[in-house]
Motif scaffolding. Structure first.
Motif, PDB file in Angstrom:
ATOM      1  N   GLU A  72       1.256  -8.985 -13.044  1.00  0.00           N
ATOM      2  CA  GLU A  72       2.578  -8.953 -13.689  1.00  0.00           C
ATOM      3  C   GLU A  72       2.904 -10.300 -14.336  1.00  0.00           C
ATOM      4  O   GLU A  72       3.527 -10.358 -15.392  1.00  0.00           O
ATOM      5  N   TYR A  73       2.491 -11.379 -13.687  1.00  0.00           N
ATOM      6  CA  TYR A  73       2.710 -12.711 -14.273  1.00  0.00           C
ATOM      7  C   TYR A  73       1.931 -12.836 -15.583  1.00  0.00           C
ATOM      8  O   TYR A  73       2.484 -13.254 -16.608  1.00  0.00           O
ATOM      9  N   ASP A  74       0.666 -12.420 -15.563  1.00  0.00           N
ATOM     10  CA  ASP A  74      -0.150 -12.484 -16.789  1.00  0.00           C
ATOM     11  C   ASP A  74       0.478 -11.656 -17.908  1.00  0.00           C
ATOM     12  O   ASP A  74       0.492 -12.059 -19.065  1.00  0.00           O
ATOM     13  N   LYS A  75       1.005 -10.487 -17.528  1.00  0.00           N
ATOM     14  CA  LYS A  75       1.650  -9.619 -18.505  1.00  0.00           C
ATOM     15  C   LYS A  75       2.862 -10.324 -19.138  1.00  0.00           C
ATOM     16  O   LYS A  75       3.060 -10.292 -20.349  1.00  0.00           O
TER      17      LYS A  75
ATOM     18  N   LYS B 131      10.505  -9.339 -25.329  1.00  0.00           N
ATOM     19  CA  LYS B 131      11.372  -9.448 -24.155  1.00  0.00           C
ATOM     20  C   LYS B 131      10.866  -8.536 -23.032  1.00  0.00           C
ATOM     21  O   LYS B 131      10.144  -7.574 -23.273  1.00  0.00           O
ATOM     22  N   SER B 132      11.298  -8.845 -21.824  1.00  0.00           N
ATOM     23  CA  SER B 132      10.928  -8.032 -20.665  1.00  0.00           C
ATOM     24  C   SER B 132      12.136  -7.993 -19.734  1.00  0.00           C
ATOM     25  O   SER B 132      13.097  -8.755 -19.925  1.00  0.00           O
ATOM     26  N   VAL B 133      12.110  -7.123 -18.726  1.00  0.00           N
ATOM     27  CA  VAL B 133      13.204  -7.097 -17.759  1.00  0.00           C
ATOM     28  C   VAL B 133      13.254  -8.410 -16.964  1.00  0.00           C
ATOM     29  O   VAL B 133      14.284  -8.789 -16.424  1.00  0.00           O
ATOM     30  N   ILE B 134      12.129  -9.118 -16.947  1.00  0.00           N
ATOM     31  CA  ILE B 134      12.094 -10.441 -16.305  1.00  0.00           C
ATOM     32  C   ILE B 134      12.252 -11.502 -17.386  1.00  0.00           C
ATOM     33  O   ILE B 134      11.584 -11.452 -18.427  1.00  0.00           O
ATOM     34  N   ASP B 135      13.134 -12.459 -17.136  1.00  0.00           N
ATOM     35  CA  ASP B 135      13.390 -13.509 -18.115  1.00  0.00           C
ATOM     36  C   ASP B 135      12.091 -14.258 -18.439  1.00  0.00           C
ATOM     37  O   ASP B 135      11.274 -14.510 -17.552  1.00  0.00           O
ATOM     38  N   SER B 136      11.937 -14.616 -19.708  1.00  0.00           N
ATOM     39  CA  SER B 136      10.682 -15.264 -20.119  1.00  0.00           C
ATOM     40  C   SER B 136      10.492 -16.630 -19.437  1.00  0.00           C
ATOM     41  O   SER B 136       9.383 -17.162 -19.403  1.00  0.00           O
ATOM     42  N   TYR B 137      11.562 -17.180 -18.862  1.00  0.00           N
ATOM     43  CA  TYR B 137      11.422 -18.424 -18.093  1.00  0.00           C
ATOM     44  C   TYR B 137      10.443 -18.224 -16.930  1.00  0.00           C
ATOM     45  O   TYR B 137       9.782 -19.165 -16.484  1.00  0.00           O
ATOM     46  N   GLY B 138      10.331 -16.981 -16.461  1.00  0.00           N
ATOM     47  CA  GLY B 138       9.385 -16.645 -15.396  1.00  0.00           C
ATOM     48  C   GLY B 138       7.934 -16.863 -15.790  1.00  0.00           C
ATOM     49  O   GLY B 138       7.047 -16.900 -14.937  1.00  0.00           O
TER      50      GLY B 138
ATOM     51  N   SER C  86      12.366 -15.686 -10.921  1.00  0.00           N
ATOM     52  CA  SER C  86      12.936 -14.858 -11.993  1.00  0.00           C
ATOM     53  C   SER C  86      12.824 -13.375 -11.661  1.00  0.00           C
ATOM     54  O   SER C  86      13.733 -12.590 -11.963  1.00  0.00           O
ATOM     55  N   ALA C  87      11.704 -12.976 -11.036  1.00  0.00           N
ATOM     56  CA  ALA C  87      11.531 -11.578 -10.638  1.00  0.00           C
ATOM     57  C   ALA C  87      12.574 -11.204  -9.576  1.00  0.00           C
ATOM     58  O   ALA C  87      13.066 -10.077  -9.550  1.00  0.00           O
ATOM     59  N   THR C  88      12.930 -12.165  -8.726  1.00  0.00           N
ATOM     60  CA  THR C  88      13.968 -11.916  -7.716  1.00  0.00           C
ATOM     61  C   THR C  88      15.307 -11.625  -8.393  1.00  0.00           C
ATOM     62  O   THR C  88      16.037 -10.714  -7.991  1.00  0.00           O
ATOM     63  N   GLU C  89      15.624 -12.391  -9.443  1.00  0.00           N
ATOM     64  CA  GLU C  89      16.863 -12.133 -10.188  1.00  0.00           C
ATOM     65  C   GLU C  89      16.878 -10.702 -10.711  1.00  0.00           C
ATOM     66  O   GLU C  89      17.856  -9.974 -10.558  1.00  0.00           O
ATOM     67  N   SER C  90      15.780 -10.281 -11.343  1.00  0.00           N
ATOM     68  CA  SER C  90      15.723  -8.925 -11.918  1.00  0.00           C
ATOM     69  C   SER C  90      15.733  -7.854 -10.838  1.00  0.00           C
ATOM     70  O   SER C  90      16.322  -6.799 -11.018  1.00  0.00           O
ATOM     71  N   PHE C  91      15.060  -8.133  -9.724  1.00  0.00           N
ATOM     72  CA  PHE C  91      14.977  -7.149  -8.638  1.00  0.00           C
ATOM     73  C   PHE C  91      16.374  -6.790  -8.128  1.00  0.00           C
ATOM     74  O   PHE C  91      16.675  -5.621  -7.884  1.00  0.00           O
ATOM     75  N   PHE C  92      17.245  -7.791  -8.003  1.00  0.00           N
ATOM     76  CA  PHE C  92      18.590  -7.511  -7.508  1.00  0.00           C
ATOM     77  C   PHE C  92      19.579  -7.136  -8.616  1.00  0.00           C
ATOM     78  O   PHE C  92      20.575  -6.475  -8.364  1.00  0.00           O
TER      79      PHE C  92
ATOM     80  N   ARG D 292      15.848  -0.576 -13.867  1.00  0.00           N
ATOM     81  CA  ARG D 292      14.938  -0.806 -14.991  1.00  0.00           C
ATOM     82  C   ARG D 292      13.597  -1.380 -14.506  1.00  0.00           C
ATOM     83  O   ARG D 292      12.535  -1.005 -14.986  1.00  0.00           O
ATOM     84  N   MET D 293      13.660  -2.293 -13.538  1.00  0.00           N
ATOM     85  CA  MET D 293      12.410  -2.861 -13.031  1.00  0.00           C
ATOM     86  C   MET D 293      11.545  -1.769 -12.403  1.00  0.00           C
ATOM     87  O   MET D 293      10.339  -1.708 -12.613  1.00  0.00           O
ATOM     88  N   GLN D 294      12.189  -0.889 -11.660  1.00  0.00           N
ATOM     89  CA  GLN D 294      11.432   0.175 -11.001  1.00  0.00           C
ATOM     90  C   GLN D 294      10.796   1.124 -12.025  1.00  0.00           C
ATOM     91  O   GLN D 294       9.679   1.585 -11.844  1.00  0.00           O
ATOM     92  N   ALA D 295      11.530   1.382 -13.128  1.00  0.00           N
ATOM     93  CA  ALA D 295      11.002   2.283 -14.155  1.00  0.00           C
ATOM     94  C   ALA D 295       9.874   1.627 -14.950  1.00  0.00           C
ATOM     95  O   ALA D 295       8.864   2.254 -15.250  1.00  0.00           O
ATOM     96  N   GLU D 296      10.045   0.346 -15.292  1.00  0.00           N
ATOM     97  CA  GLU D 296       9.086  -0.302 -16.184  1.00  0.00           C
ATOM     98  C   GLU D 296       7.955  -1.041 -15.477  1.00  0.00           C
ATOM     99  O   GLU D 296       6.891  -1.247 -16.031  1.00  0.00           O
ATOM    100  N   HIS D 297       8.240  -1.480 -14.238  1.00  0.00           N
ATOM    101  CA  HIS D 297       7.230  -2.234 -13.471  1.00  0.00           C
ATOM    102  C   HIS D 297       7.214  -1.715 -12.033  1.00  0.00           C
ATOM    103  O   HIS D 297       7.570  -2.450 -11.098  1.00  0.00           O
ATOM    104  N   PRO D 298       6.830  -0.425 -11.860  1.00  0.00           N
ATOM    105  CA  PRO D 298       6.954   0.173 -10.519  1.00  0.00           C
ATOM    106  C   PRO D 298       6.179  -0.572  -9.424  1.00  0.00           C
ATOM    107  O   PRO D 298       6.662  -0.678  -8.297  1.00  0.00           O
ATOM    108  N   ARG D 299       5.013  -1.097  -9.748  1.00  0.00           N
ATOM    109  CA  ARG D 299       4.230  -1.784  -8.704  1.00  0.00           C
ATOM    110  C   ARG D 299       4.888  -3.108  -8.325  1.00  0.00           C
ATOM    111  O   ARG D 299       4.897  -3.506  -7.163  1.00  0.00           O
ATOM    112  N   LEU D 300       5.460  -3.781  -9.311  1.00  0.00           N
ATOM    113  CA  LEU D 300       6.175  -5.025  -9.020  1.00  0.00           C
ATOM    114  C   LEU D 300       7.399  -4.722  -8.147  1.00  0.00           C
ATOM    115  O   LEU D 300       7.664  -5.412  -7.155  1.00  0.00           O
ATOM    116  N   TYR D 301       8.114  -3.660  -8.524  1.00  0.00           N
ATOM    117  CA  TYR D 301       9.284  -3.271  -7.721  1.00  0.00           C
ATOM    118  C   TYR D 301       8.858  -2.990  -6.279  1.00  0.00           C
ATOM    119  O   TYR D 301       9.509  -3.444  -5.339  1.00  0.00           O
TER     120      TYR D 301
END
Ligand SMILES: [Zn+2]
Length: 263
Positions: A189-192, A202-209, A219-225, A230-239
């Motif tokens: 997910e980081y490489d992506k 753009k992604s559901v995770i801020d590009s600062y990540g 940054s993924a923690t921010e999006s997770f909460f 959206r995170m679950q729909a677009e990045h189910p394994r990360l969620y």
């Protein structure tokens, strides 16, 4: 052993429910995520809020005054990360320093072999073995807006969870059976994110990540909460790996609220 036993006893006293009424009112007003929590989650968070306020050293900087609203708003957001995990109330955080707004941080820069001190304006920072520093305007905004995808307090305290094992490497302390999936999914997910942000996408995770793996976890923690559906729909394994670490399901929480509100 004796020390931790004493600490526990002291905590039992400081964490005695119920919350002072003015704090409860402040939570309703200043922490929008509060009403998404169920009864057990609220109780766990109330306990954490009381311990963080009683045991951390709170300091206002640049003339800023620490008020009840400041403490409750920040402790609630920091505490949300802990409600599902085994924790010791951020034992690696002694002090929480609060500036009224962005503050200047001296930064050492290598310029042709010499180190130049440069001042950069920052919203917050988490220091290894040191304090968490926050800008109040951003912390306040984060508490009042549960779903804009940005949250300074989650971000900085996620760094502190990451630091608990001694390294800022985007991998907090995990159960042995979670480790392999975590490393595999977070790396992919980081490489992506790095490749998307290079293309300006753009992604559901801020590009600062995409800065490094430590920033990716924060940054993924921010999006997770904040953007869990959206995170679950677009990045189910990360969620899934974030959910198995935090032992929380914010997507279900947000969906429940939507259902209550109706179409
Ligand atoms: Zn960061």
């Amino acid at each position: 052993m004796v020390f931790s036993w004493l600490k526990k006893r002291r905590r039992k006293k400081t964490a005695a429910p119920p919350l002072p009424p003015s704090w409860a009112a402040c939570l309703e007003e200043s922490f929008q995520h509060w009403n998404a929590l169920d009864g057990g989650e609220k109780q766990a968070l109330e306990d954490i809020i009381q311990v963080l306020i009683a045991e951390k050293n709170w300091e206002g900087c640049n003339g800023f005054a620490i008020t009840e609203e400041v403490q409750v708003t920040i402790a609630a957001q920091a505490g949300l990360l802990l409600i599902g995990i085994e924790h010791d109330y951020y034992q690696n955080v002694d002090s929480i320093l609060v500036y009224p707004s962005t503050y200047k941080l001296p930064r050492s820069r290598q310029v042709g072999g010499a180190v130049s001190e440069d001042k950069t304006a920052v919203l917050g920072s988490a220091h290894h073995g040191g304090p968490v520093i926050l800008a109040w305007d951003a912390a306040r905004q984060g508490g009042r807006n549960a779903d804009d995808g940005r949250n300074l307090v989650y971000h900085e305290f996620a760094h502190k969870l990451d630091m608990l094992d001694g390294m800022v490497d985007g991998t907090p302390e995990l159960d042995a059976d979670e480790f392999n999936a975590w490393v595999e999914v977070m790396t992919a997910e980081y490489d992506k994110l790095v490749s998307r942000s290079r293309k300006g996408k753009k992604s559901v995770i801020d590009s600062y990540g995409a800065t490094d793996v430590g920033e990716f976890f924060a940054s993924a923690t921010e999006s997770f909460f904040e953007k869990p559906v959206r995170m679950q729909a677009e990045h189910p394994r990360l969620y899934d790996v974030m959910q198995s670490f935090y032992h929380q399901d914010p997507a279900r929480r947000f969906q429940r609220i939507r259902e209550k509100k109706g179409p």
